[in-house]
Design a protein around this motif. Structure first.
Motif, PDB file in Angstrom:
ATOM      1  N   PRO A  33       0.839  -1.210   0.000  1.00  0.00           N
ATOM      2  CA  PRO A  33       0.000   0.000   0.000  1.00  0.00           C
ATOM      3  C   PRO A  33       0.872   1.258   0.000  1.00  0.00           C
ATOM      4  CG  PRO A  33      -0.770  -1.576   1.643  1.00  0.00           C
ATOM      5  CD  PRO A  33       0.565  -2.072   1.167  1.00  0.00           C
ATOM      6  N   THR A  34       0.392   2.307  -0.645  1.00  0.00           N
ATOM      7  CA  THR A  34       1.146   3.563  -0.661  1.00  0.00           C
ATOM      8  C   THR A  34       1.075   4.272   0.679  1.00  0.00           C
ATOM      9  OG1 THR A  34      -0.759   4.892  -1.390  1.00  0.00           O
ATOM     10  CG2 THR A  34       0.613   3.874  -3.117  1.00  0.00           C
ATOM     11  N   GLY A  35       0.004   4.003   1.447  1.00  0.00           N
ATOM     12  CA  GLY A  35      -0.215   4.727   2.694  1.00  0.00           C
ATOM     13  C   GLY A  35      -1.099   5.942   2.519  1.00  0.00           C
ATOM     14  N   VAL A  36      -1.746   6.073   1.351  1.00  0.00           N
ATOM     15  CA  VAL A  36      -2.672   7.186   1.129  1.00  0.00           C
ATOM     16  C   VAL A  36      -3.740   7.172   2.216  1.00  0.00           C
ATOM     17  CG1 VAL A  36      -4.174   5.821  -0.397  1.00  0.00           C
ATOM     18  CG2 VAL A  36      -4.126   8.313  -0.602  1.00  0.00           C
ATOM     19  N   ASP A  37      -4.194   8.356   2.639  1.00  0.00           N
ATOM     20  CA  ASP A  37      -5.143   8.457   3.748  1.00  0.00           C
ATOM     21  C   ASP A  37      -6.582   8.224   3.297  1.00  0.00           C
ATOM     22  OD1 ASP A  37      -5.132  10.788   2.265  1.00  0.00           O
ATOM     23  OD2 ASP A  37      -5.042  12.141   3.978  1.00  0.00           O
ATOM     24  N   LEU A  38      -6.782   7.208   2.490  1.00  0.00           N
ATOM     25  CA  LEU A  38      -8.102   6.775   2.052  1.00  0.00           C
ATOM     26  C   LEU A  38      -8.257   5.303   2.423  1.00  0.00           C
ATOM     27  CD1 LEU A  38      -8.157   8.426  -1.490  1.00  0.00           C
ATOM     28  CD2 LEU A  38      -9.704   8.999   0.400  1.00  0.00           C
ATOM     29  N   PRO A  39      -9.427   4.913   2.900  1.00  0.00           N
ATOM     30  CA  PRO A  39      -9.603   3.509   3.306  1.00  0.00           C
ATOM     31  C   PRO A  39      -9.765   2.581   2.108  1.00  0.00           C
ATOM     32  CG  PRO A  39     -11.661   4.686   3.554  1.00  0.00           C
ATOM     33  CD  PRO A  39     -10.635   5.714   3.142  1.00  0.00           C
ATOM     34  N   GLY A  40      -9.532   1.300   2.351  1.00  0.00           N
ATOM     35  CA  GLY A  40      -9.776   0.295   1.330  1.00  0.00           C
ATOM     36  C   GLY A  40      -8.671   0.128   0.320  1.00  0.00           C
ATOM     37  N   GLU A  41      -7.447   0.581   0.637  1.00  0.00           N
ATOM     38  CA  GLU A  41      -6.365   0.497  -0.349  1.00  0.00           C
ATOM     39  C   GLU A  41      -5.885  -0.941  -0.499  1.00  0.00           C
ATOM     40  OE1 GLU A  41      -2.040   2.395  -1.560  1.00  0.00           O
ATOM     41  OE2 GLU A  41      -2.773   2.660   0.493  1.00  0.00           O
ATOM     42  N   ASP A  42      -5.797  -1.390  -1.744  1.00  0.00           N
ATOM     43  CA  ASP A  42      -5.281  -2.712  -2.065  1.00  0.00           C
ATOM     44  C   ASP A  42      -3.779  -2.619  -2.309  1.00  0.00           C
ATOM     45  OD1 ASP A  42      -4.728  -5.217  -3.747  1.00  0.00           O
ATOM     46  OD2 ASP A  42      -6.859  -5.474  -3.295  1.00  0.00           O
ATOM     47  N   ALA A  43      -3.072  -3.692  -2.006  1.00  0.00           N
ATOM     48  CA  ALA A  43      -1.613  -3.703  -2.185  1.00  0.00           C
ATOM     49  C   ALA A  43      -1.199  -4.126  -3.585  1.00  0.00           C
ATOM     50  CB  ALA A  43      -0.972  -4.639  -1.160  1.00  0.00           C
TER      51      ALA A  43
ATOM     52  N   VAL B  10      -1.445  -3.717 -10.164  1.00  0.00           N
ATOM     53  CA  VAL B  10      -1.199  -2.486  -9.415  1.00  0.00           C
ATOM     54  C   VAL B  10      -2.530  -1.766  -9.225  1.00  0.00           C
ATOM     55  CG1 VAL B  10       1.100  -2.295 -10.454  1.00  0.00           C
ATOM     56  CG2 VAL B  10      -0.818  -1.044 -11.465  1.00  0.00           C
ATOM     57  N   THR B  11      -2.506  -0.683  -8.468  1.00  0.00           N
ATOM     58  CA  THR B  11      -3.680   0.177  -8.334  1.00  0.00           C
ATOM     59  C   THR B  11      -3.359   1.527  -8.976  1.00  0.00           C
ATOM     60  OG1 THR B  11      -2.977   1.103  -6.208  1.00  0.00           O
ATOM     61  CG2 THR B  11      -4.318  -0.916  -6.155  1.00  0.00           C
ATOM     62  N   PRO B  12      -4.372   2.290  -9.365  1.00  0.00           N
ATOM     63  CA  PRO B  12      -4.102   3.620  -9.926  1.00  0.00           C
ATOM     64  C   PRO B  12      -3.295   4.517  -9.000  1.00  0.00           C
ATOM     65  CG  PRO B  12      -6.344   2.969 -10.434  1.00  0.00           C
ATOM     66  CD  PRO B  12      -5.798   1.923  -9.496  1.00  0.00           C
ATOM     67  N   VAL B  13      -3.580   4.458  -7.680  1.00  0.00           N
ATOM     68  CA  VAL B  13      -2.861   5.339  -6.768  1.00  0.00           C
ATOM     69  C   VAL B  13      -1.395   4.924  -6.645  1.00  0.00           C
ATOM     70  CG1 VAL B  13      -3.325   4.125  -4.578  1.00  0.00           C
ATOM     71  CG2 VAL B  13      -3.116   6.615  -4.601  1.00  0.00           C
ATOM     72  N   GLN B  14      -1.093   3.626  -6.768  1.00  0.00           N
ATOM     73  CA  GLN B  14       0.303   3.189  -6.772  1.00  0.00           C
ATOM     74  C   GLN B  14       1.032   3.729  -8.006  1.00  0.00           C
ATOM     75  OE1 GLN B  14      -0.146  -1.091  -6.610  1.00  0.00           O
ATOM     76  NE2 GLN B  14       0.497  -1.190  -4.471  1.00  0.00           N
ATOM     77  N   MET B  15       0.357   3.654  -9.142  1.00  0.00           N
ATOM     78  CA  MET B  15       1.004   4.076 -10.381  1.00  0.00           C
ATOM     79  C   MET B  15       1.269   5.575 -10.401  1.00  0.00           C
ATOM     80  SD  MET B  15       2.386   3.098 -13.147  1.00  0.00           S
ATOM     81  CE  MET B  15       1.841   1.395 -13.344  1.00  0.00           C
ATOM     82  N   ILE B  16       0.298   6.361  -9.924  1.00  0.00           N
ATOM     83  CA  ILE B  16       0.519   7.809  -9.959  1.00  0.00           C
ATOM     84  C   ILE B  16       1.572   8.222  -8.928  1.00  0.00           C
ATOM     85  CG2 ILE B  16      -1.252   8.577  -8.320  1.00  0.00           C
ATOM     86  CD1 ILE B  16      -1.909  10.801 -10.394  1.00  0.00           C
ATOM     87  N   ALA B  17       1.672   7.484  -7.812  1.00  0.00           N
ATOM     88  CA  ALA B  17       2.722   7.772  -6.829  1.00  0.00           C
ATOM     89  C   ALA B  17       4.093   7.490  -7.416  1.00  0.00           C
ATOM     90  CB  ALA B  17       2.507   6.943  -5.564  1.00  0.00           C
ATOM     91  N   ALA B  18       4.204   6.395  -8.192  1.00  0.00           N
ATOM     92  CA  ALA B  18       5.487   6.058  -8.828  1.00  0.00           C
ATOM     93  C   ALA B  18       5.874   7.117  -9.846  1.00  0.00           C
ATOM     94  CB  ALA B  18       5.384   4.686  -9.495  1.00  0.00           C
ATOM     95  N   TYR B  19       4.917   7.571 -10.646  1.00  0.00           N
ATOM     96  CA  TYR B  19       5.217   8.604 -11.645  1.00  0.00           C
ATOM     97  C   TYR B  19       5.484   9.963 -10.994  1.00  0.00           C
ATOM     98  CZ  TYR B  19       4.752   6.175 -16.085  1.00  0.00           C
ATOM     99  OH  TYR B  19       4.985   5.368 -17.169  1.00  0.00           O
ATOM    100  N   ALA B  20       4.929  10.174  -9.800  1.00  0.00           N
ATOM    101  CA  ALA B  20       5.251  11.416  -9.084  1.00  0.00           C
ATOM    102  C   ALA B  20       6.738  11.474  -8.774  1.00  0.00           C
ATOM    103  CB  ALA B  20       4.432  11.507  -7.804  1.00  0.00           C
ATOM    104  N   ALA B  21       7.346  10.317  -8.467  1.00  0.00           N
ATOM    105  CA  ALA B  21       8.790  10.278  -8.209  1.00  0.00           C
ATOM    106  C   ALA B  21       9.571  10.643  -9.469  1.00  0.00           C
ATOM    107  CB  ALA B  21       9.191   8.895  -7.706  1.00  0.00           C
ATOM    108  N   ILE B  22       9.077  10.227 -10.629  1.00  0.00           N
ATOM    109  CA  ILE B  22       9.726  10.616 -11.885  1.00  0.00           C
ATOM    110  C   ILE B  22       9.562  12.117 -12.109  1.00  0.00           C
ATOM    111  CG2 ILE B  22       9.650  10.322 -14.401  1.00  0.00           C
ATOM    112  CD1 ILE B  22       8.695   7.444 -13.892  1.00  0.00           C
ATOM    113  N   ALA B  23       8.410  12.652 -11.729  1.00  0.00           N
ATOM    114  CA  ALA B  23       8.120  14.069 -11.961  1.00  0.00           C
ATOM    115  C   ALA B  23       8.884  14.994 -11.025  1.00  0.00           C
ATOM    116  CB  ALA B  23       6.617  14.315 -11.813  1.00  0.00           C
ATOM    117  N   ASN B  24       9.107  14.578  -9.762  1.00  0.00           N
ATOM    118  CA  ASN B  24       9.638  15.520  -8.766  1.00  0.00           C
ATOM    119  C   ASN B  24      11.135  15.379  -8.487  1.00  0.00           C
ATOM    120  OD1 ASN B  24      10.057  13.377  -6.920  1.00  0.00           O
ATOM    121  ND2 ASN B  24       8.027  13.623  -6.016  1.00  0.00           N
ATOM    122  N   GLY B  25      11.821  14.580  -9.298  1.00  0.00           N
ATOM    123  CA  GLY B  25      13.255  14.450  -9.092  1.00  0.00           C
ATOM    124  C   GLY B  25      13.668  13.196  -8.351  1.00  0.00           C
ATOM    125  N   GLY B  26      12.757  12.213  -8.238  1.00  0.00           N
ATOM    126  CA  GLY B  26      13.148  10.926  -7.673  1.00  0.00           C
ATOM    127  C   GLY B  26      12.624  10.610  -6.300  1.00  0.00           C
TER     128      GLY B  26
END
Length: 556
Positions: A374-384, A409-425
């Motif tokens: 899980p990413t740890g997003v503050d929303l319930p029901g997150e799948d790993a 994967v889940t959409p929130v996992q994918m966007i979190a991974a791409y955020a690392a590409i966007a913000n410098g790692g």
């Protein structure tokens, strides 16, 4: 004379007997039963009433109300006290907007002295019911949860049950903070039932306000775009997320089909509602397809195995243990750089890069980017999600994993991974709660997973997706420098893959050099067209095309 005296004696004796009874009765009432009678008298004149707590308000980032509580009342019926039930029902039914038969059944219900006829009616309706002056009809204070924007972010906000407690979404996750504390007041009435004094024994405490990172205007736009996707492609579901990649703040999160938070079951079956009420951004697991190629490339870049200009000889197909690996577009023998592989989304090219990494390092980078947990997003029901262990790899695993098949994967996992590409790692958990009770919520901690150089090289290569020949060449915004990646993946079925069901996705950022906005669209089983570039990318284009001027984001 003797007879008269005898009669007077009898009268006197009778008088003394009556007086004795009166004295004994007075002693009994005044001494022996004084306490119980006093308590009974008090109970008839003093009523303790609970004041239901007002649940805390939920707002968007700018204070726009998304969920709030209003005073309401329950209508209580005592059939024992109703002398003319038919007449009472005839008067009460139109006030409560209920059928005559339903009300008549309640007011004439035998063997009971308490029936809750209606729950959480408005104060105006409660006053109309009380004004009928029907003996046996009373009101009890209550609180009603209201969602002023009806359809807005219903899956994110969640819902409360009939007792006023959250059971889904943020309403559930932050229930203890939103709940508040009931109050109590003592009402003193005269013998005729008229109130003469009200004493607040315990004041009611309103729950804490929850302020979100969501932008109401952007959220509305995203929901409209997804409604268009639903109308055009009739998918099983669709979800979209927009966030600030530098902080992890979620600016919009929408799901389709939509659901009316105030009345979710209107015009819908239970199965439809159960699907629509799910927050697919955190609960929907899917094989990502080509959006995962950026993760494969990132690992090989960071390990120094390739550069953006490394050249690869791409054959028309790969034959592996009886399986044939092809690209989406047929081609002959050709040579492409790493950047070219990403631009045209070559499956074969991704496999060749994966061979350089090897199973152990590939698995390392998959987990390094946060997949499989899980990413740890503050929303319930997150799948790993699900990531295959290297010990369970087959001979073909490293020929489908590098281009996003064989892992979920889940959409929130994918966007979190791409955020690392966007913000410098830097990888961090996305979040949607900005403050609780006026106190800022802590921003999730970040840790660097790739270098700023690797992240910049990836963004530069992902710009090619919008260029001529790229898989999303028509999804750019004129004048804006953008980077992104399409994804098209077959749906896994019964140990194999469907040839007719797909998940189309797109993830992108703007501006490419210093991204300020990151967005993702995932469409499950669209009908007709099914490619990420033709289904998800245009939806992303509409969302970001609206957002960049609204937020004042510079083109470059």
């Amino acid at each position: 004379m003797v007879a008269i005296d005898r009669r007077l004696g009898y009268i006197f004796i009778g008088f003394l007997a009556l007086l004795s009874v009166a004295v004994l009765r007075a002693v009994d009432l005044g001494v022996f039963r004084a306490g119980s009678l006093r308590q009974a008298a008090v109970s008839q004149q003093i009523t303790n009433e609970t004041i239901p707590a007002m649940r805390g308000t939920i707002t968007d980032a700018n204070g726009v109300d998304l969920a709030l509580s209003e005073t309401a009342a329950d209508i209580i019926v005592d059939p024992y006290l109703i002398k003319q039930p038919a007449l009472a029902a005839q008067k009460l039914a139109p006030v409560l907007h209920m059928s005559l038969l339903t009300v008549l059944s309640a007011v004439s219900k035998p063997h009971t002295g308490y029936v809750r006829l209606a729950r959480q009616v408005s104060s105006a309706v409660a006053h109309q019911a009380a004004a009928l002056n029907i003996n046996g009809i009373s009101t009890s204070p209550d609180v009603k949860r209201v969602y002023p924007r009806n359809w807005f972010g219903a899956q994110v906000l969640g819902a409360v049950n009939s007792l006023g407690s959250g059971y889904s979404g943020l309403e559930w996750r932050y229930n203890s903070m939103l709940l508040g504390h009931d109050g109590q007041r003592r009402i003193v009435s005269d013998p005729h039932g008229q109130t003469i004094a009200i004493d607040n024994v315990h004041p009611m405490q309103t729950g804490k306000t929850l302020q979100l990172t969501l932008s109401a205007p952007l959220q509305s736009e995203v929901e409209q775009v997804l409604a268009g996707v639903g109308a055009a492609y009739s998918p099983q579901s669709a979800t979209a997320i927009v966030m600030n990649p530098n902080t992890g703040a979620i600016l919009a999160l929408a799901n389709w089909p939509r659901i009316n938070a105030n009345d979710p079951y209107v015009g819908a079956s239970t199965a439809t509602v159960n699907n629509a009420i799910q927050d697919h951004a955190v609960s929907f697991t899917y094989e990502p397809g080509s959006t995962f190629k950026a993760i494969t490339v990132a690992g090989a870049l960071q390990d120094g195995l390739i550069t953006p200009n490394s050249q690869f000889d791409i054959p028309p197909q790969l034959s592996v243990f009886g399986s044939i690996i092809k690209d989406a577009e047929p081609h002959g023998y050709e040579t492409k750089t790493t950047a070219g592989i990403l631009r045209v989304s070559s499956n074969i090219g991704a496999d060749l890069i994966g061979q350089k990494l090897g199973a152990t390092r590939f698995n390392y980078w998959v987990h390094r980017f946060g997949f499989g947990a899980p990413t740890g997003v503050d929303l319930p029901g997150e799948d790993a999600g699900f990531i295959l262990k290297p010990s369970n790899y087959s001979g073909t695993s490293m020929y489908n994993l590098p281009f996003g098949q064989g892992e979920s994967v889940t959409p929130v996992q994918m966007i979190a991974a791409y955020a690392a590409i966007a913000n410098g790692g830097w990888l961090r958990a996305p979040y949607v709660v900005q403050s609780v009770g006026g106190k800022a919520a802590p921003i999730p901690k970040a840790h660097q997973i790739i270098s700023a150089t690797t992240a910049a090289e990836l963004r530069q290569m992902l710009k090619g997706v919008y260029a001529d020949g790229g898989t999303a060449s028509g999804a750019g915004i004129p004048g804006y420098d953008m980077a992104g990646k399409t994804g098209t993946a077959n749906v896994a079925v019964k140990g194999g893959y469907s040839t007719s069901e797909y998940v189309a996705s797109f993830v992108g950022m703007v501006p490419a050099n210093h991204p300020q906005l990151l967005g993702m669209v995932v469409v499950d089983q669209p009908q007709g067209s099914f490619y990420g570039g033709s289904v998800a990318a245009p939806a992303f284009q509409k969302i970001v095309g609206w957002a960049v001027p609204y937020f004042g984001i510079n083109p470059r």
